[in-house]
Enzyme design. Structure first.
Site, PDB file in Angstrom:
ATOM      1  CE  LYS A 144      -9.556   6.163  13.692  1.00 49.81           C
ATOM      2  NZ  LYS A 144      -9.371   7.070  12.555  1.00 49.81           N
ATOM      3  CE  LYS A 184      -5.818   3.961  13.048  1.00 48.64           C
ATOM      4  NZ  LYS A 184      -5.588   5.333  13.513  1.00 48.64           N
ATOM      5  N   GLY A 228       0.843  -1.199   0.000  1.00 45.02           N
ATOM      6  CA  GLY A 228       0.000   0.000   0.000  1.00 45.02           C
ATOM      7  C   GLY A 228       0.872   1.241   0.000  1.00 45.02           C
ATOM      8  N   GLY A 282      -0.714   4.773   0.016  1.00 47.09           N
ATOM      9  CA  GLY A 282      -1.512   5.992   0.147  1.00 47.09           C
ATOM     10  C   GLY A 282      -0.838   6.937   1.129  1.00 47.09           C
TER      11      GLY A 282
HETATM   12  N1  LIG Z   1      -3.953   8.755   6.411  1.00 49.15           N
HETATM   13  C1  LIG Z   1      -3.851   8.699   7.733  1.00 49.15           C
HETATM   14  O1  LIG Z   1      -3.571   9.711   8.411  1.00 49.15           O
HETATM   15  C2  LIG Z   1      -4.037   7.395   8.429  1.00 49.15           C
HETATM   16  C3  LIG Z   1      -4.649   6.324   7.825  1.00 49.15           C
HETATM   17  N2  LIG Z   1      -4.792   5.138   8.510  1.00 49.15           N
HETATM   18  C4  LIG Z   1      -5.387   3.962   7.872  1.00 49.15           C
HETATM   19  O2  LIG Z   1      -4.472   3.461   6.910  1.00 49.15           O
HETATM   20  C5  LIG Z   1      -5.159   2.753   5.882  1.00 49.15           C
HETATM   21  C6  LIG Z   1      -4.625   3.210   4.543  1.00 49.15           C
HETATM   22  O3  LIG Z   1      -4.987   4.563   4.349  1.00 49.15           O
HETATM   23  P1  LIG Z   1      -4.136   5.613   3.529  1.00 49.15           P
HETATM   24  O4  LIG Z   1      -2.732   5.171   3.332  1.00 49.15           O
HETATM   25  O5  LIG Z   1      -4.350   6.915   4.218  1.00 49.15           O
HETATM   26  O6  LIG Z   1      -4.842   5.555   2.095  1.00 49.15           O
HETATM   27  P2  LIG Z   1      -5.380   6.777   1.217  1.00 49.15           P
HETATM   28  O7  LIG Z   1      -6.828   6.965   1.494  1.00 49.15           O
HETATM   29  O8  LIG Z   1      -4.476   7.947   1.352  1.00 49.15           O
HETATM   30  O9  LIG Z   1      -5.144   6.276  -0.267  1.00 49.15           O
HETATM   31  C7  LIG Z   1      -5.908   5.416  -1.015  1.00 49.15           C
HETATM   32  C8  LIG Z   1      -4.987   4.334  -1.524  1.00 49.15           C
HETATM   33  O10 LIG Z   1      -5.779   3.310  -2.115  1.00 49.15           O
HETATM   34  C9  LIG Z   1      -5.125   2.905  -3.318  1.00 49.15           C
HETATM   35  N3  LIG Z   1      -6.097   2.252  -4.195  1.00 49.15           N
HETATM   36  C10 LIG Z   1      -7.063   2.822  -4.954  1.00 49.15           C
HETATM   37  N4  LIG Z   1      -7.753   1.866  -5.619  1.00 49.15           N
HETATM   38  C11 LIG Z   1      -7.191   0.667  -5.249  1.00 49.15           C
HETATM   39  C12 LIG Z   1      -7.459  -0.676  -5.578  1.00 49.15           C
HETATM   40  N5  LIG Z   1      -8.458  -1.005  -6.395  1.00 49.15           N
HETATM   41  N6  LIG Z   1      -6.706  -1.644  -5.007  1.00 49.15           N
HETATM   42  C13 LIG Z   1      -5.709  -1.326  -4.149  1.00 49.15           C
HETATM   43  N7  LIG Z   1      -5.403  -0.065  -3.803  1.00 49.15           N
HETATM   44  C14 LIG Z   1      -6.140   0.920  -4.346  1.00 49.15           C
HETATM   45  C15 LIG Z   1      -4.562   4.184  -3.872  1.00 49.15           C
HETATM   46  O11 LIG Z   1      -3.563   3.901  -4.831  1.00 49.15           O
HETATM   47  C16 LIG Z   1      -4.006   4.800  -2.595  1.00 49.15           C
HETATM   48  O12 LIG Z   1      -2.715   4.287  -2.347  1.00 49.15           O
HETATM   49  C17 LIG Z   1      -6.655   3.035   6.116  1.00 49.15           C
HETATM   50  O13 LIG Z   1      -7.265   1.920   6.717  1.00 49.15           O
HETATM   51  C18 LIG Z   1      -6.670   4.221   7.084  1.00 49.15           C
HETATM   52  O14 LIG Z   1      -7.788   4.209   7.959  1.00 49.15           O
HETATM   53  C19 LIG Z   1      -4.345   4.992   9.784  1.00 49.15           C
HETATM   54  C20 LIG Z   1      -3.719   6.025  10.433  1.00 49.15           C
HETATM   55  C21 LIG Z   1      -3.508   7.302   9.809  1.00 49.15           C
HETATM   56  O1  LIG Z   2      -6.650   7.135  11.824  1.00 45.85           O
HETATM   57  C1  LIG Z   2      -6.418   8.313  11.733  1.00 45.85           C
HETATM   58  C2  LIG Z   2      -5.974   9.122  12.878  1.00 45.85           C
HETATM   59  O2  LIG Z   2      -5.439   8.338  13.892  1.00 45.85           O
HETATM   60  C3  LIG Z   2      -6.647   9.008  10.450  1.00 45.85           C
HETATM   61  O3  LIG Z   2      -7.997   9.069  10.276  1.00 45.85           O
HETATM   62  P1  LIG Z   2      -8.624   9.581   8.906  1.00 45.85           P
HETATM   63  O4  LIG Z   2      -8.615   8.404   7.975  1.00 45.85           O
HETATM   64  O5  LIG Z   2      -9.998  10.030   9.276  1.00 45.85           O
HETATM   65  O6  LIG Z   2      -7.761  10.710   8.426  1.00 45.85           O
END
Ligand SMILES: NC(=O)C1=CN([C@@H]2O[C@H](COP(=O)(O)OP(=O)(O)OC[C@H]3O[C@@H](n4cnc5c(N)ncnc54)[C@H](O)[C@@H]3O)[C@@H](O)[C@H]2O)C=CC1
Ligand SMILES: O=C(CO)COP(=O)(O)O
Length: 408
Positions: free
Chosen positions: A268, A144, A18, A20
């Site tokens: 959450k 999450k 991943g 993102g």
């Molecule tokens: N962004 C944050 O601040 C935080 C996020 N998280 C958790 O981390 C996890 C990942 O979130 P992020 O990295 O923020 O993602 P993001 O929401 O920033 O990005 C979306 C990701 O999904 C990918 N994507 C799109 N279509 C796809 C497909 N069909 N198959 C596979 N990948 C695909 C995109 O290329 C991109 O890498 C989530 O569960 C989020 O709740 C946890 C803590 C902090």
């Molecule tokens: O998990 C997160 C904060 O701890 C990030 O949450 P969001 O996906 O709502 O930005």
């Protein structure tokens, strides 16, 4: 040979599945650590990128007038400029983060897999890599969310472990990716129960067997028989995971409650939506703290009702518990964009589509999944806040009716 004092022949190869906002941030901090602990980890960290074409903005230092607005492969931009211009712009990545568009190549021979992508994509990813990873690989899920099939709810780490036949722990905390990428200090929680077959370091060599059983998230002996981490690799236990994730700006607390850490992180997001709705409606911190309190009660109730054997209440005092609840309800994306949806009078899906540039709001699908599970069990009325959030998302319940939930 178990207990050999020779240093292991192999080092752990680490892959982040991943890329993102959070995926790229975790790849950055882990790659900083693999450089510092070369005795345990291979220096290069593979980062699997869901390939797409991107246009480098003209205000970016990586803008090339000769290329102009011509779309380029995201992996090629990352590997050339060491920046994920789409999901984590303006953050320099260490050169040992290697973006890889091939999922199977990225996970090949990796002994530590870090799963970090929106939870709706994990099923498809696991389907593709099943049978193509080291049987002794170990996983950490930073995702999450939950997986719901009919009336069964599974932790993402549990789903990954069972689907791939490996052990998988969970990382979750009050973590806003952009802040951590900018090296602003925070805490996180990692839940990992070193499987008995891997406990050579803790128990002095003797009981590291080639394969073994372990207990699942419900405390039952798992159907999955694990292949032990071979002795010619360094162990994978709390000490090594701490070295892989802890940074001066990212303080790790190691625990064993995978259920509490995973479910607090997933649920959450439902509460964060409620807080965004509340604020979008014009109410402020006092209303939001009431909703947070109610949300935490429903979260703990959910854990106790469906995972009573393993849940540990102290987990809610970790970063993955109250801290994440507070930060998510005051500054994360689910809060920010649900507030915007109410202010603009549009749906959450619409805001996600127009404002998030490909990022995902995990609260929307988590609310649907958790509610479908609760309804299948006929217990949805015991979770009035979760139910109200679903009602608001679907347009069946009004934000101003939320206080009614608090009257006994
Ligand atoms: N962004 C944050 O601040 C935080 C996020 N998280 C958790 O981390 C996890 C990942 O979130 P992020 O990295 O923020 O993602 P993001 O929401 O920033 O990005 C979306 C990701 O999904 C990918 N994507 C799109 N279509 C796809 C497909 N069909 N198959 C596979 N990948 C695909 C995109 O290329 C991109 O890498 C989530 O569960 C989020 O709740 C946890 C803590 C902090
Ligand atoms: O998990 C997160 C904060 O701890 C990030 O949450 P969001 O996906 O709502 O930005």
């Amino acid at each position: 040979m178990a207990g050999s004092s020779d240093s292991p022949r192999h080092k752990h190869k680490v892959t982040v599945v991943g890329s993102g906002n959070w995926g790229t941030t975790v790849a950055k901090l882990v790659a900083e650590n693999t450089r510092e602990h070369k005795d345990i980890f291979e220096e290069d960290v593979q980062m699997w990128v869901f390939e797409e074409n991107v246009v480098v903005p003209s205000d970016s230092p990586h803008y090339d007038a000769a290329v102009g607005d011509k779309p380029q492969k995201l992996t090629s931009v990352i590997n050339t400029h060491h920046e994920n211009v789409k999901y984590l712009p303006k953050i320099q990545l260490p050169p040992n983060v290697v973006a890889n568009p091939s999922l199977l190549d990225a996970v090949k021979d990796s002994s530590i897999l870090i799963f970090n992508l929106p939870h709706e994509f994990i099923g498809n990813v696991c389907k593709q890599i099943k049978g193509h990873i080291l049987p002794s690989a170990r996983g950490i899920s930073c995702i999450k969310g939950v997986t719901v099939t009919e009336d069964k709810v599974e932790l993402i780490s549990e789903y990954i472990g069972e689907t791939l036949g490996i052990y998988c722990g969970a990382l979750s905390g009050a973590n806003i990716a952009n802040e951590i990428a900018n090296e602003l200090w925070c805490e996180t929680t990692i839940a990992y129960n070193t499987p008995p077959c891997d406990r050579r370091a803790e128990n002095g060599a003797a009981n590291n067997s080639a394969e073994g059983e372990h207990r699942d998230a419900r405390g039952q002996v798992s159907k999955t028989k694990l292949t032990a981490v071979p002795d010619d690799y360094p162990p994978v236990s709390h000490a090594e995971l701490y070295k892989l994730f802890d940074r001066p700006y990212f303080t790790v607390s190691m625990v064993s409650d995978v259920v509490g850490v995973s479910l607090a992180g997933a649920l959450k997001n439902i509460v964060a939506l409620a807080c965004g709705f509340i604020e979008g409606h014009g109410w402020n911190m006092t209303a939001k703290t009431a909703v947070m309190r109610r949300g935490m009660l429903e979260t703990i109730q959910f854990c106790q009702e469906f995972f009573p054997e393993t849940i540990q209440e102290m987990t809610f005092w970790e970063s993955a518990g109250w801290s994440d609840m507070i930060v998510s309800c005051t500054s994360a994306r689910n809060w920010r964009y649900s507030k915007m949806a109410v202010e603009r009078g549009v749906s959450l899906h619409e805001v996600e589509r127009t404002e998030l540039n490909g990022q995902k709001l995990q609260g929307i699908s988590t609310t649907k999944e958790v509610m479908s599970f609760l309804k299948a069990r006929g217990v949805q009325d015991k979770y009035p806040l979760f139910k109200a959030v679903e009602g608001i998302v679907d347009g069946d319940f009004k934000v101003e009716d939320i206080p009614v939930l608090f009257r006994q």
